[in-house]
Design a protein around this motif. Structure first.
Motif, PDB file in Angstrom:
ATOM      1  N   THR A  39       0.938  -1.062   0.133  1.00 56.00           N
ATOM      2  CA  THR A  39       0.224  -0.296  -0.179  1.00 56.00           C
ATOM      3  C   THR A  39       1.087   1.329   0.163  1.00 56.00           C
ATOM      4  O   THR A  39       0.790   2.060  -0.797  1.00 56.00           O
ATOM      5  N   GLY A  57      -2.772   5.166 -12.105  1.00 58.92           N
ATOM      6  CA  GLY A  57      -3.649   4.672 -10.941  1.00 58.92           C
ATOM      7  C   GLY A  57      -5.261   4.287 -11.954  1.00 58.92           C
ATOM      8  O   GLY A  57      -5.193   3.266 -11.019  1.00 58.92           O
ATOM      9  N   TRP A  58      -5.285   4.118 -12.889  1.00 56.00           N
ATOM     10  CA  TRP A  58      -6.374   3.691 -13.414  1.00 56.00           C
ATOM     11  C   TRP A  58      -6.383   2.204 -13.649  1.00 56.00           C
ATOM     12  O   TRP A  58      -6.949   1.293 -13.710  1.00 56.00           O
ATOM     13  N   ALA A  60      -3.998   0.255 -11.624  1.00 51.76           N
ATOM     14  CA  ALA A  60      -3.715   0.246 -10.433  1.00 51.76           C
ATOM     15  C   ALA A  60      -5.320  -0.580 -10.009  1.00 51.76           C
ATOM     16  O   ALA A  60      -6.250  -1.806  -9.540  1.00 51.76           O
ATOM     17  N   ARG A  61      -6.204   0.636 -10.290  1.00 54.31           N
ATOM     18  CA  ARG A  61      -7.713  -0.231  -9.857  1.00 54.31           C
ATOM     19  C   ARG A  61      -8.222  -1.199 -10.860  1.00 54.31           C
ATOM     20  O   ARG A  61      -9.163  -1.646 -10.803  1.00 54.31           O
ATOM     21  N   ALA A  62      -8.088  -1.004 -11.656  1.00 56.38           N
ATOM     22  CA  ALA A  62      -8.007  -2.349 -13.460  1.00 56.38           C
ATOM     23  C   ALA A  62      -7.653  -3.822 -12.697  1.00 56.38           C
ATOM     24  O   ALA A  62      -7.691  -4.743 -13.454  1.00 56.38           O
ATOM     25  N   GLY A  63      -6.555  -3.601 -11.456  1.00 46.45           N
ATOM     26  CA  GLY A  63      -6.256  -5.118 -11.590  1.00 46.45           C
ATOM     27  C   GLY A  63      -5.010  -5.514 -13.069  1.00 46.45           C
ATOM     28  O   GLY A  63      -4.271  -6.305 -12.582  1.00 46.45           O
ATOM     29  N   GLU A 353      -8.853  -9.915  -2.479  1.00 45.57           N
ATOM     30  CA  GLU A 353      -8.723  -8.371  -2.716  1.00 45.57           C
ATOM     31  C   GLU A 353      -7.710  -7.337  -2.752  1.00 45.57           C
ATOM     32  O   GLU A 353      -6.424  -8.330  -2.140  1.00 45.57           O
ATOM     33  N   ARG A 354      -8.157  -6.108  -2.900  1.00 44.44           N
ATOM     34  CA  ARG A 354      -6.485  -5.400  -3.033  1.00 44.44           C
ATOM     35  C   ARG A 354      -5.213  -6.028  -3.302  1.00 44.44           C
ATOM     36  O   ARG A 354      -4.106  -5.486  -3.094  1.00 44.44           O
ATOM     37  N   ALA A 356      -3.987  -5.283  -6.009  1.00 37.78           N
ATOM     38  CA  ALA A 356      -2.454  -3.691  -5.937  1.00 37.78           C
ATOM     39  C   ALA A 356      -1.734  -2.825  -5.382  1.00 37.78           C
ATOM     40  O   ALA A 356      -0.883  -3.003  -5.780  1.00 37.78           O
ATOM     41  N   GLU A 357      -2.321  -3.606  -3.855  1.00 33.81           N
ATOM     42  CA  GLU A 357      -1.517  -3.349  -3.039  1.00 33.81           C
ATOM     43  C   GLU A 357      -0.418  -4.301  -2.206  1.00 33.81           C
ATOM     44  O   GLU A 357       0.225  -4.430  -1.414  1.00 33.81           O
TER      45      GLU A 357
END
Length: 384
Positions: A39, A57-58, A60-63, A353-354, A356-357
């Motif tokens: 994170t 940023g997009w 990271a949100r999209a995987g 989940e998460r 990306a972090e």
């Protein structure tokens, strides 16, 4: 989509000043983790890239972008959390000595002369690369304690009214950690066309953790290769080739966040098996055939997160902790090459989940977990 292959930018992060990664408060002591969570790394990397005109940023949100936990460097490679299935005799040091380690997944702790020995489980620390026949190098988390006084403005010294002294645990200054920024190969290619040498923006100073405005959290980033490298095979570098198609040994390299059918956070191994079965296209269930051997060695962890921008607490993250390991029986398996490909894809992209972090990273069939290791020896802990 951007394809299934991944490209990696390996990074080293050096702590210039101590870095506080708060994991809890006991009395007046703020406890710190021994690694930098993904994170923190993700936020720092996105900020650096944004300053150079690249917004990911997009992704990271999209995987399509993953930032792994930054873990202490062990003999020149990124460390991995010690698997919880490893035990050592009480009074000895196990991996830190480089001998006397027993793997509860493949060796009976109660048979023969072992029956009279009291065993302790390995619970903390990081290990280097696995080579069959050798115990990996071991490093303990480099955490120091620093005590401060709270100064009363009127009295100009610590008083009872403002709480006296408090202690921060922190990752020691000078500690070198390694992490990876992973992005889909298609994304890396299109970035390379629009922003040649975009990864160079990641190098240089940064700040992370608690009390950044004081004497904590100053770090320096370094890009370790001349550019992004395509990830071939298994990201953890060992053993995703199924040793036997009958069993799959899973080792969590970071915390895993899963939800049950009611969408509640869970640490259930049934949910882990179901999620892995779905991603791998096989049926997995916990191993049952060897009653004298352990099949699970798991612990749970709760992370209380904080939104720095809002100055508000965020939801707690509860799940299986890094270092947990499980042996599953594989019931039905498809073509072996396809199975190996899916194992690599899941190991690269993570589960739950998460991701990306850096959550949900795992390794399959590492020789350290699938072999009897009591005869193995290793370098132990480097002398400071």
């Amino acid at each position: 989509g951007l394809g299934e292959r991944w490209t990696v930018v390996p990074l080293a992060i050096e702590a210039i000043t101590p870095v506080v990664v708060p994991v809890g408060v006991k009395g007046n002591v703020v406890e710190s983790a021994g690694h930098l969570p993904g994170t923190y790394v993700l936020a720092a990397c996105l900020k650096k890239l944004r300053a150079s005109g690249v917004d990911l940023g997009w992704a990271a949100r999209a995987g399509d972008l993953i930032s792994c936990d930054a873990i202490v460097e062990v003999q020149g490679v990124r460390g991995r959390p010690v698997p919880l299935c490893l035990y050592y005799a009480k009074g000895e040091n196990g991996l830190a000595d480089g001998r006397g380690v027993v793997n509860s997944f493949t060796e009976d702790l109660r048979e023969g002369q072992r029956a009279s020995v009291q065993y302790k489980g390995h619970r903390a620390g990081y290990i280097g690369e696995t080579k069959t026949g050798d115990l990996p190098a071991f490093a303990a988390p480099a955490v120091v304690s620093v005590t401060h006084g709270t100064v009363d403005d009127l009295a100009q010294r610590p008083t009872e009214a403002v709480g006296g002294v408090y202690t921060y645990e922190a990752i020691k200054a000078g500690t070198r950690l390694r992490t990876e920024l992973r992005l889909r190969t298609g994304l890396a290619a299109s970035l390379g066309e629009s922003h040649p040498n975009w990864w160079q923006a990641l190098a240089g100073p940064g700040s992370m953790g608690r009390s950044k405005k004081d004497d904590y959290g100053q770090v320096k980033f370094e890009v370790l290769t001349a550019g992004p490298v395509e990830l071939s095979g298994s990201p953890s570098g060992s053993g995703t080739e199924p040793t036997s198609l009958a069993q799959l040994t899973v080792w969590l390299l970071s915390d895993v966040l899963l939800r049950d059918e009611r969408l509640r956070p869970t640490a259930s191994l049934e949910v882990l098996a179901a999620e892995l079965s779905r991603r791998l296209g096989v049926r997995l269930k916990s191993r049952v055939e060897y009653p004298e051997l352990a099949s699970t060695a798991v612990s749970t962890r709760r992370t209380d997160s904080w939104h720095a921008g809002w100055g508000q607490p965020r939801p707690s993250l509860a799940g299986l902790s890094a270092g947990s390991c499980v042996v599953f029986d594989v019931e039905a398996v498809m073509d072996q090459a396809e199975f190996a490909r899916r194992l690599n894809e899941v190991a690269a992209s993570g589960i739950g989940e998460r991701t990306a972090e850096g959550f949900g990273q795992l390794s399959f069939n590492d020789p350290l977990l699938t072999s009897p290791v009591s005869t193995w020896t290793g370098p132990g802990r480097p002398q400071d």
